[in-house]
Design a protein around this motif. Structure first.
Motif, PDB file in Angstrom:
ATOM      1  N   GLY A  29       0.749  -1.309   0.097  1.00  0.00           N
ATOM      2  CA  GLY A  29      -0.097  -0.094  -0.042  1.00  0.00           C
ATOM      3  C   GLY A  29       0.796   1.367   0.179  1.00  0.00           C
ATOM      4  O   GLY A  29       0.191   2.480   0.069  1.00  0.00           O
ATOM      5  N   GLY A  30       2.163   1.159  -0.184  1.00  0.00           N
ATOM      6  CA  GLY A  30       3.098   2.466  -0.082  1.00  0.00           C
ATOM      7  C   GLY A  30       2.408   3.434  -1.298  1.00  0.00           C
ATOM      8  O   GLY A  30       2.706   4.672  -1.355  1.00  0.00           O
ATOM      9  N   GLY A  31       1.862   2.859  -2.401  1.00  0.00           N
ATOM     10  CA  GLY A  31       1.432   3.764  -3.694  1.00  0.00           C
ATOM     11  C   GLY A  31       0.490   4.737  -2.990  1.00  0.00           C
ATOM     12  O   GLY A  31       0.299   5.726  -3.486  1.00  0.00           O
ATOM     13  N   LEU A  32      -0.069   4.505  -1.810  1.00  0.00           N
ATOM     14  CA  LEU A  32      -1.165   5.611  -1.228  1.00  0.00           C
ATOM     15  C   LEU A  32      -0.434   6.739  -0.914  1.00  0.00           C
ATOM     16  O   LEU A  32      -0.970   7.789  -0.956  1.00  0.00           O
ATOM     17  N   ILE A  33       1.015   6.747  -0.664  1.00  0.00           N
ATOM     18  CA  ILE A  33       1.652   7.657  -0.277  1.00  0.00           C
ATOM     19  C   ILE A  33       2.326   8.569  -1.624  1.00  0.00           C
ATOM     20  O   ILE A  33       2.233   9.391  -1.398  1.00  0.00           O
ATOM     21  N   THR A  34       3.045   7.560  -2.248  1.00  0.00           N
ATOM     22  CA  THR A  34       4.041   8.090  -3.362  1.00  0.00           C
ATOM     23  C   THR A  34       2.982   8.667  -4.368  1.00  0.00           C
ATOM     24  O   THR A  34       3.155   9.787  -5.111  1.00  0.00           O
ATOM     25  N   ILE A  35       1.851   7.937  -5.052  1.00  0.00           N
ATOM     26  CA  ILE A  35       1.221   8.590  -6.183  1.00  0.00           C
ATOM     27  C   ILE A  35       0.418  10.077  -5.587  1.00  0.00           C
ATOM     28  O   ILE A  35       0.634  10.824  -6.472  1.00  0.00           O
ATOM     29  N   PRO A  36      -0.111  10.321  -4.811  1.00  0.00           N
ATOM     30  CA  PRO A  36      -0.785  11.613  -4.303  1.00  0.00           C
ATOM     31  C   PRO A  36       0.437  12.511  -4.386  1.00  0.00           C
ATOM     32  O   PRO A  36       0.414  13.622  -4.689  1.00  0.00           O
ATOM     33  N   VAL A  37       1.498  12.220  -3.791  1.00  0.00           N
ATOM     34  CA  VAL A  37       2.880  13.256  -3.589  1.00  0.00           C
ATOM     35  C   VAL A  37       3.244  13.668  -4.940  1.00  0.00           C
ATOM     36  O   VAL A  37       3.740  14.610  -5.428  1.00  0.00           O
ATOM     37  N   LEU A  38       3.427  12.530  -6.053  1.00  0.00           N
ATOM     38  CA  LEU A  38       4.010  12.796  -7.240  1.00  0.00           C
ATOM     39  C   LEU A  38       2.736  13.793  -7.989  1.00  0.00           C
ATOM     40  O   LEU A  38       3.284  14.755  -8.865  1.00  0.00           O
ATOM     41  N   LEU A  39       1.627  13.572  -7.849  1.00  0.00           N
ATOM     42  CA  LEU A  39       0.368  14.512  -8.583  1.00  0.00           C
ATOM     43  C   LEU A  39       0.551  15.558  -7.947  1.00  0.00           C
ATOM     44  O   LEU A  39       0.312  16.874  -8.531  1.00  0.00           O
ATOM     45  N   LEU A  40       0.947  15.729  -6.477  1.00  0.00           N
ATOM     46  CA  LEU A  40       1.085  17.178  -5.993  1.00  0.00           C
ATOM     47  C   LEU A  40       2.264  17.885  -6.346  1.00  0.00           C
ATOM     48  O   LEU A  40       2.122  19.335  -6.611  1.00  0.00           O
TER      49      LEU A  40
END
Length: 257
Positions: A29-40
């Motif tokens: 579930g690490g993508g819950l953290i990284t994908i929003p930050v990349l979009l940010l």
């Protein structure tokens, strides 16, 4: 696109990947953290997914090597499963170009709830090895490539799916199932990554900063998983599933805030 990312943004991506790597090594579930930050960071969605696969592949590789070195899994027992996951993910990454992924989008919340409730309401599940409920041939021929296919096409929660399958279907204890999940998730990650690289969607500078964070976080998380065992893994998986469910409901506008 890479040239537009400032040192401050790259530092933010590094920090996010470090935390994500720690969480991923234990529960997925690490993508819950990284994908929003990349979009940010104003990274376009497809490039965000591709770059996330790049950094996630290095995190799952680190966790896999740690599991192999600690003897939690044996490569001789994982080679066929690894290949099955790789093939499934490759087919999924290919199929997503022709299949409406929104169909999976409707199924995911129910699967996440099922995983969370399984580990929440069956407190002894995965505490020790138990009798397998599925034969090895069916597991490696259907379940593993099926989860790999899902990861290649969609992705969220893949590590938790592999862990649940190992406990519920093959009777592994939760530490062994989680260790195997890292190896299988690495296979599905690199298959998807190859498709993204071929399409020129990966941001290499951003990915490089996140790889460094992922390796550190995954190394720390793998050590925590070994020391904490089931007492740490179980609540982490349940928490990650419910967080993913909450994020899904929020994205769909189904929450009142």
């Amino acid at each position: 696109m890479d040239a537009l990312l400032s040192p401050e943004v790259l530092a933010m991506l590094f920090a996010a990947a470090t935390v994500a790597g720690f969480v991923d090594a234990i529960a997925g579930g690490g993508g819950l953290i990284t994908i929003p930050v990349l979009l940010l960071a104003q990274v376009p969605p497809l490039h965000a997914l591709a770059t996330n696969k790049l950094q996630g592949s290095f995190g799952s590789l680190t966790a896999s090597l740690m599991a192999l070195r600690r003897g939690l899994v044996k490569w001789s027992e994982m080679r066929v499963l690894f290949t099955c996951s790789l093939i499934g993910a490759g087919l999924g990454a290919w199929a997503v170009q022709f299949v409406d992924a929104r169909t999976l989008d409707l199924v995911i919340p129910f699967v996440l709830v099922a995983i969370a409730l399984y580990f929440l309401l069956a407190p002894n599940a995965g505490a020790v090895d138990s009798a397998p409920r599925m034969q090895p041939a069916a597991y490696r021929g259907v379940v593993v490539p099926g989860i790999g296919f899902y990861d290649g096409m969609f992705g969220p929660g893949t590590g938790s799916f592999f862990s649940l399958a190992g406990v519920a279907l093959r009777g592994y204890n939760l530490v062994t199932a989680t260790a195997q999940a890292k190896v299988l998730n690495f296979a599905s990650n690199i298959a998807s990554l190859a498709v993204f690289i071929a399409g020129g969607k990966v941001l290499w500078v951003a990915g490089g900063a996140m790889i460094a964070g992922q390796v550190i976080g995954s190394w720390l998380g793998s050590h925590a998983m070994v020391r904490g065992g089931t007492r740490l893994i179980r609540p982490m998986i349940v928490s990650v599933c419910f967080v993913m469910l909450g994020r899904y409901l929020w994205q769909k506008g189904l929450l009142p805030f």
